[in-house]
Motif scaffolding. Structure first.
Motif, mmCIF file in Angstrom:
data_model
loop_
_atom_site.group_PDB
_atom_site.id
_atom_site.type_symbol
_atom_site.label_atom_id
_atom_site.label_comp_id
_atom_site.label_asym_id
_atom_site.label_seq_id
_atom_site.Cartn_x
_atom_site.Cartn_y
_atom_site.Cartn_z
ATOM 1 N N THR A 1 0.843 -1.185 0.000
ATOM 2 C CA THR A 1 0.000 0.000 0.000
ATOM 3 C C THR A 1 0.877 1.234 0.000
ATOM 4 O OG1 THR A 1 -0.130 -0.019 2.405
ATOM 5 C CG2 THR A 1 -1.895 -1.126 1.230
ATOM 6 N N GLU B 1 -8.893 1.843 -3.184
ATOM 7 C CA GLU B 1 -8.520 1.254 -4.471
ATOM 8 C C GLU B 1 -7.146 1.768 -4.919
ATOM 9 O OE1 GLU B 1 -10.338 0.810 -8.977
ATOM 10 O OE2 GLU B 1 -11.045 2.458 -7.724
ATOM 11 N N VAL B 2 -6.922 3.049 -4.749
ATOM 12 C CA VAL B 2 -5.647 3.650 -5.126
ATOM 13 C C VAL B 2 -4.542 3.189 -4.181
ATOM 14 C CG1 VAL B 2 -4.405 5.838 -5.314
ATOM 15 C CG2 VAL B 2 -6.704 5.635 -6.255
ATOM 16 N N GLU C 1 -4.132 0.512 -2.691
ATOM 17 C CA GLU C 1 -3.739 -0.878 -2.899
ATOM 18 C C GLU C 1 -3.260 -1.171 -4.322
ATOM 19 O OE1 GLU C 1 -7.121 -3.147 -1.569
ATOM 20 O OE2 GLU C 1 -6.751 -2.618 0.526
ATOM 21 N N HIS C 2 -3.256 -0.160 -5.167
ATOM 22 C CA HIS C 2 -2.875 -0.368 -6.572
ATOM 23 C C HIS C 2 -1.360 -0.548 -6.706
ATOM 24 C CE1 HIS C 2 -3.300 -0.147 -10.901
ATOM 25 N NE2 HIS C 2 -2.298 0.710 -10.934
ATOM 26 N N PHE D 1 1.296 0.318 -8.552
ATOM 27 C CA PHE D 1 1.774 1.213 -9.602
ATOM 28 C C PHE D 1 3.031 0.667 -10.281
ATOM 29 C CE2 PHE D 1 -0.644 4.279 -7.014
ATOM 30 C CZ PHE D 1 -1.451 4.801 -8.005
ATOM 31 N N GLN E 1 3.595 -1.879 -11.950
ATOM 32 C CA GLN E 1 3.825 -3.299 -11.707
ATOM 33 C C GLN E 1 4.484 -4.004 -12.892
ATOM 34 O OE1 GLN E 1 0.309 -5.581 -10.823
ATOM 35 N NE2 GLN E 1 1.497 -7.287 -10.045
ATOM 36 N N ASP F 1 -1.315 4.091 -15.646
ATOM 37 C CA ASP F 1 -1.415 4.424 -14.223
ATOM 38 C C ASP F 1 -1.954 5.841 -14.016
ATOM 39 O OD1 ASP F 1 -0.821 1.986 -13.066
ATOM 40 O OD2 ASP F 1 1.321 2.404 -12.871
ATOM 41 N N PHE G 1 -5.604 5.411 -14.514
ATOM 42 C CA PHE G 1 -6.157 4.732 -13.343
ATOM 43 C C PHE G 1 -6.393 5.740 -12.216
ATOM 44 C CE2 PHE G 1 -5.288 3.082 -9.122
ATOM 45 C CZ PHE G 1 -6.311 2.160 -8.983
ATOM 46 N N SER H 1 -10.025 6.703 -10.830
ATOM 47 C CA SER H 1 -10.281 6.340 -9.435
ATOM 48 C C SER H 1 -10.761 7.520 -8.602
ATOM 49 C CB SER H 1 -9.023 5.750 -8.797
ATOM 50 O OG SER H 1 -8.692 4.535 -9.417
#
Length: 117
Positions: A2, A11-12, A14-15, A17, A19, A93, A96, A100
């Motif tokens: 996180t 949501e953000v 736990e994303h 980034f 990845q 990202d 996203f 979000s």
């Protein structure tokens, strides 16, 4: 992983980034960590400043894009670069983040319009 306790959007927070870039040894993790920090700061700024429209959001994303512009030299010094795969991952990202926070109508190209990579 996180991000920050300051990020209220679960949501953000736990994303994962960037990845897809971490999975590729061509992109140094230490520089990707700096890129991920740019995205986290963007999220914090969105939560702190609460942009009311796309123009205000774009001002924040353009500032974050400028930070990525400065990272390009670090990638190059490490024998890497922000090339097509990285550009796409970074852009995804940014989108996203925008979606979000309620800006699903944001134009991904405008989110990163100040990029020079």
């Amino acid at each position: 992983m996180t991000i920050s306790h300051r990020i209220g959007n679960r949501e953000v927070a736990e994303h994962p980034f960037l990845q897809g870039l971490y999975a590729d040894p061509y992109f140094p993790d230490e520089i990707l960590d700096r890129g991920r920090a740019v995205l986290w700061r963007l999220c914090e700024r969105i939560e702190d400043e609460r942009p009311s429209d796309l123009t205000a959001l774009y001002a924040l994303t353009h500032a974050a894009t400028e930070e990525f512009n400065r990272l390009e030299a670090e990638f190059e010094a490490a024998g890497s670069e922000i090339e097509t795969v990285a550009r796409d991952e970074i852009a995804e990202d940014f989108w996203f983040v925008a979606s979000s926070y309620g800006f699903a109508d944001a134009d991904v190209e405008e989110l990163i319009a100040t990029r020079d990579w």
